[in-house]
Scaffold this active site. Structure first.
Site, PDB file in Angstrom:
ATOM      1  N   GLU A 100      -1.880  -9.193  -1.026  1.00 43.18           N
ATOM      2  CA  GLU A 100      -3.323  -9.310  -0.803  1.00 43.18           C
ATOM      3  C   GLU A 100      -4.084  -9.243  -2.121  1.00 43.18           C
ATOM      4  OE1 GLU A 100      -4.064  -7.553   3.625  1.00 43.18           O
ATOM      5  OE2 GLU A 100      -3.149  -6.187   2.178  1.00 43.18           O
ATOM      6  N   GLY A 147      -0.230  -5.063   0.599  1.00 47.71           N
ATOM      7  CA  GLY A 147      -1.373  -4.992  -0.296  1.00 47.71           C
ATOM      8  C   GLY A 147      -1.137  -5.651  -1.633  1.00 47.71           C
ATOM      9  N   ALA A 154       0.837  -1.199   0.000  1.00 50.05           N
ATOM     10  CA  ALA A 154       0.000   0.000   0.000  1.00 50.05           C
ATOM     11  C   ALA A 154       0.873   1.251   0.000  1.00 50.05           C
ATOM     12  CB  ALA A 154      -0.915   0.002   1.220  1.00 50.05           C
ATOM     13  N   GLU A 193       3.262  -5.776   7.485  1.00 44.30           N
ATOM     14  CA  GLU A 193       2.621  -4.620   8.113  1.00 44.30           C
ATOM     15  C   GLU A 193       2.992  -4.438   9.587  1.00 44.30           C
ATOM     16  OE1 GLU A 193      -0.016  -5.585   4.588  1.00 44.30           O
ATOM     17  OE2 GLU A 193       1.160  -6.708   6.072  1.00 44.30           O
TER      18      GLU A 193
END
Length: 257
Positions: free
Chosen positions: A111, A108, A62, A131
């Site tokens: 993911e 992300g 992200a 994270e």
């Protein structure tokens, strides 16, 4: 499109994430990906989707810089829900989506890849959910999808230590389907996409629906659903064409009807 490029070639739509240097998943990129899917979904010319990253990474995660503009827990929850909604749409999409991962698929990025139907990787790809190094947790359903592939114990290890695995390890764990030398990755990904594109869109769509159904329903409910869809598929024009082609010893030409 500012962050994505996409094209259609022989019934395969190739989506390229192009947000250098790390292809970080910003809210703008997530929105664009949803817009591309809006265009692909009704397009009968497109039968398979391939997603990969431009440059040195699939996606390193992200956009952390974007976090500084969010001032409340509710704002971060909204950000997570937007990403989760898109990835849920990818997971339940009626056309197969293949992710081709190289360089790094972290946070992300991983993911996103886990929401795709098939993951092909370069052997040296770094894959993980780091994270916790930032005092955060995965927010795009990483804590829910990763255990499906690698089991709860291995998922706990990967998330709690933040240690990445390689593409080769991902195949061994069941997180990726196949690993290739990086220079052969896209060639093999496109070859698989072409193989799938030659199948009946009717039976492909039904298969994806049943695979998703199996994730949240009991076995006996699943086989009942399978019987229901088997009947629907069997009376399709594609099924008639496939059976005729088999009897006549020729390649079938499927229309998606």
């Amino acid at each position: 499109m500012e962050y994505l490029n996409w094209k259609i070639d022989n019934e395969v739509a190739t989506i390229t994430i192009n947000r250098p240097p790390a292809n970080a998943l910003s809210s703008g990129l997530i929105e664009e990906l949803g817009e591309v899917l809006d265009q692909i979904e009704p397009n009968q010319e497109i039968r398979v989707i391939l997603i990969h990253g431009e440059g040195h990474f699939f996606s390193a995660g992200a956009d952390i810089k974007e976090f500084t503009s969010i001032e409340s827990g509710e704002g971060f929850s909204h950000l997570a829900e937007n990403g989760q909604g898109l990835f849920e749409r990818i997971e339940t999409f009626k056309k197969p989506i293949i992710a081709a991962l190289h360089g790094a698929a972290l946070g992300g990025g991983l993911e996103l890849a886990m929401s795709c139907h098939i993951r092909l990787v370069a052997e040296n790809t770094k894959m993980g959910l780091p994270e916790l190094q930032l005092g955060l947790i995965p927010g795009f359903a990483g804590t829910q999808r990763l255990p499906r592939f690698v089991g709860t114990a291995k998922a706990a290890e990967m998330i709690l230590t933040s240690d990445p695995i390689t593409g080769l390890e991902a195949v061994q764990l069941g997180l990726a389907n196949h690993a290739y030398p990086e220079e052969k990755l896209l060639e093999n990904a496109y070859s698989m996409a072409q193989k799938i594109a030659k199948k009946s869109p009717v039976s492909v769509g039904a298969t994806l629906e049943l695979l998703n159904y199996s994730k949240s329903n009991r076995y006996y409910d699943g086989v009942k659903k399978e019987a229901e869809l088997f009947g629907q598929v069997f009376v399709s024009e594609d099924a008639k064409e496939g059976i005729s082609a088999f009897v006549e010893k020729r390649n079938p030409v499927f229309s998606g009807k």
